[in-house]
Write a protein that holds these residues in place. Structure first.
Motif, mmCIF file in Angstrom:
data_model
loop_
_atom_site.group_PDB
_atom_site.id
_atom_site.type_symbol
_atom_site.label_atom_id
_atom_site.label_comp_id
_atom_site.label_asym_id
_atom_site.label_seq_id
_atom_site.Cartn_x
_atom_site.Cartn_y
_atom_site.Cartn_z
ATOM 1 N N GLY A 86 4.720 44.873 18.677
ATOM 2 C CA GLY A 86 5.402 43.987 17.741
ATOM 3 C C GLY A 86 4.863 42.573 17.807
ATOM 4 N N TRP A 87 4.567 42.095 19.017
ATOM 5 C CA TRP A 87 3.972 40.769 19.154
ATOM 6 C C TRP A 87 2.606 40.708 18.469
ATOM 7 C CZ3 TRP A 87 4.932 40.373 25.160
ATOM 8 C CH2 TRP A 87 6.290 40.130 25.382
ATOM 9 N N ALA A 88 1.792 41.745 18.687
ATOM 10 C CA ALA A 88 0.444 41.749 18.115
ATOM 11 C C ALA A 88 0.486 41.779 16.591
ATOM 12 C CB ALA A 88 -0.348 42.937 18.651
ATOM 13 N N LEU A 89 1.435 42.542 16.026
ATOM 14 C CA LEU A 89 1.499 42.693 14.568
ATOM 15 C C LEU A 89 2.021 41.449 13.857
ATOM 16 C CD1 LEU A 89 2.767 46.382 14.358
ATOM 17 C CD2 LEU A 89 0.560 45.519 13.554
ATOM 18 N N GLU A 90 2.470 40.457 14.606
ATOM 19 C CA GLU A 90 2.884 39.204 13.973
ATOM 20 C C GLU A 90 1.701 38.506 13.305
ATOM 21 O OE1 GLU A 90 4.727 36.910 16.996
ATOM 22 O OE2 GLU A 90 6.525 38.174 17.136
ATOM 23 N N THR A 91 0.493 38.702 13.843
ATOM 24 C CA THR A 91 -0.691 38.055 13.270
ATOM 25 C C THR A 91 -1.832 39.028 13.008
ATOM 26 O OG1 THR A 91 -1.515 37.524 15.499
ATOM 27 C CG2 THR A 91 -0.167 35.851 14.384
ATOM 28 N N THR A 92 -1.657 40.300 13.368
ATOM 29 C CA THR A 92 -2.734 41.280 13.275
ATOM 30 C C THR A 92 -2.342 42.407 12.338
ATOM 31 O OG1 THR A 92 -3.253 40.788 15.601
ATOM 32 C CG2 THR A 92 -4.298 42.727 14.630
ATOM 33 N N SER A 93 -3.292 42.885 11.524
ATOM 34 C CA SER A 93 -3.012 44.011 10.630
ATOM 35 C C SER A 93 -3.003 45.315 11.426
ATOM 36 C CB SER A 93 -4.050 44.076 9.514
ATOM 37 O OG SER A 93 -5.348 44.221 10.047
ATOM 38 N N PRO A 94 -2.290 46.344 10.937
ATOM 39 C CA PRO A 94 -2.151 47.590 11.705
ATOM 40 C C PRO A 94 -3.471 48.262 12.057
ATOM 41 C CG PRO A 94 -0.554 47.517 9.925
ATOM 42 C CD PRO A 94 -1.460 46.349 9.718
ATOM 43 N N ALA A 95 -4.430 48.305 11.121
ATOM 44 C CA ALA A 95 -5.708 48.966 11.407
ATOM 45 C C ALA A 95 -6.492 48.217 12.470
ATOM 46 C CB ALA A 95 -6.535 49.104 10.130
ATOM 47 N N VAL A 96 -6.481 46.893 12.389
ATOM 48 C CA VAL A 96 -7.176 46.093 13.401
ATOM 49 C C VAL A 96 -6.550 46.327 14.770
ATOM 50 C CG1 VAL A 96 -7.654 43.746 14.181
ATOM 51 C CG2 VAL A 96 -7.961 44.345 11.780
ATOM 52 N N LEU A 97 -5.221 46.388 14.829
ATOM 53 C CA LEU A 97 -4.537 46.642 16.093
ATOM 54 C C LEU A 97 -4.890 48.023 16.630
ATOM 55 C CD1 LEU A 97 -2.512 46.091 18.335
ATOM 56 C CD2 LEU A 97 -0.683 46.818 16.786
ATOM 57 N N SER A 98 -4.821 49.037 15.781
ATOM 58 C CA SER A 98 -5.055 50.412 16.219
ATOM 59 C C SER A 98 -6.490 50.616 16.686
ATOM 60 C CB SER A 98 -4.719 51.386 15.087
ATOM 61 O OG SER A 98 -3.378 51.257 14.677
#
Length: 322
Positions: free
Chosen positions: A26-38
């Motif tokens: 949840g912290w990462a998705l505050e500034t990162t898109s889902p594909a980039v995170l995955s």
């Protein structure tokens, strides 16, 4: 006896790490898109896993196996894609509570797909775990798009767990690090078109602050890499239903982490978490009684098989008095 508890310990550690992943994601998705995170978390994790796996035999062979591609699709691509997209529509806490469905999905898939027969203690553990997570969810659970996406992700992971167990035990089976690495490689490759779509659609976003970058590093190095290896190791050696019931600890542990971070105590959630953990303990205590043969096959132990084969050969061979 001790070697039979190693898979339980591996599953236990992976579940603890898994429980913390919802908040960090949840912290990462505050500034990162889902594909980039995955893709990012697995790409970084593979930087650690590939050198380790390359020193062991069978990496190239494992990468070529269709089973590995299917494991990468179900356990990495589909699970993490739907789970991370789901976090855009719901809270990390709600997503963690959704994990309550995983034990039931896994046990059902094991019965239907590999005809696994859970022990009576496993069923009792599953029932208690389901009751416990139901109580936890009753205090703060709401159905939204994010929940539905997470249920799809969990169904995929249940299938992944059963597939791990289904083909385990063969003579040429790779070790946990090799299989985890090969699974991660294929899962990441299959996610690349999703990353390309984000780039072409203009929805791609890289970490925009220190917390986002650190969150991805934590997910990659502390959660993803160890969990992938440990869960693969345990799930290949335990009945799928037992591995599934162990995941019932995720909502309870997630609530425990929330208490440590200052969330007020909710007696219903606390009682539900205790019941769920009791169910997990009861179910996992059944594991040492399970014969270490492939699931659903009822195969005898190798020594018994060799003795039976030798006896049949003697029966077919004419003796001197025949």
């Amino acid at each position: 006896m001790s070697h039979r508890w190693l898979p339980l310990a591996a599953i236990g550690v992976s579940v603890v790490l898994w429980s913390a992943a919802y908040v960090v994601s949840g912290w990462a998705l505050e500034t990162t898109s889902p594909a980039v995170l995955s893709v990012g978390r697995f790409a970084i994790a593979l930087l650690v896993l590939i050198p380790l796996a390359a020193r062991r035999p069978g990496l190239v062979r494992t990468l070529r196996q269709p089973r590995t591609i299917l494991l990468g699709l179900t356990g990495v691509t589909l699970y993490y894609s739907f789970a991370n997209i789901g976090l855009l529509f719901t809270t990390p806490g709600t997503a963690a509570l959704t994990a309550a469905f995983l034990p039931v999905l896994t046990a059902g898939a094991a019965v239907l797909l590999i005809h696994e027969r859970p022990t009576r203690r496993t069923w009792w553990g599953l029932a208690l775990a389901t009751l416990g997570v139901g109580l936890v969810a009753a205090s703060g659970f709401r159905v939204d798009v994010g929940v539905l996406l997470n249920i799809v992700a969990l169904a995929s992971y249940a299938l992944y767990t059963v597939l791990l167990r289904k083909d385990a035990g063969s003579a040429d089976a790779p070790d946990a690090i090799v299989l985890a690495t090969a699974t991660g490689v294929w899962g990441t490759i299959i996610m690349l078109p999703w990353l390309a779509w984000e780039a072409f659609s203009g929805t791609i976003a890289v970490p925009g602050d220190v917390r986002g970058l650190v969150s991805i590093l934590i997910l990659a190095l502390v959660v993803t890499a160890p969990t992938l290896v440990l869960f693969n190791y345990g799930a290949e050696r335990l009945p799928a239903a037992v591995s599934g019931v162990a995941t019932a600890a995720i909502p309870a542990l997630g609530y425990g982490f929330a208490l440590l971070l200052g969330e007020p105590l909710d007696p219903i959630k606390a009682i539900g978490g205790a019941i769920a953990l009791t169910g997990v303990v009861i179910a996992t205590l059944a594991a040492p009684d399970i014969e270490p043969s492939p699931p659903g096959s009822a195969l005898p132990e190798p020594a018994e098989l060799a003795t039976e084969t030798l006896a049949r050969a003697r029966e077919k061979t004419p003796g001197p008095d025949r």
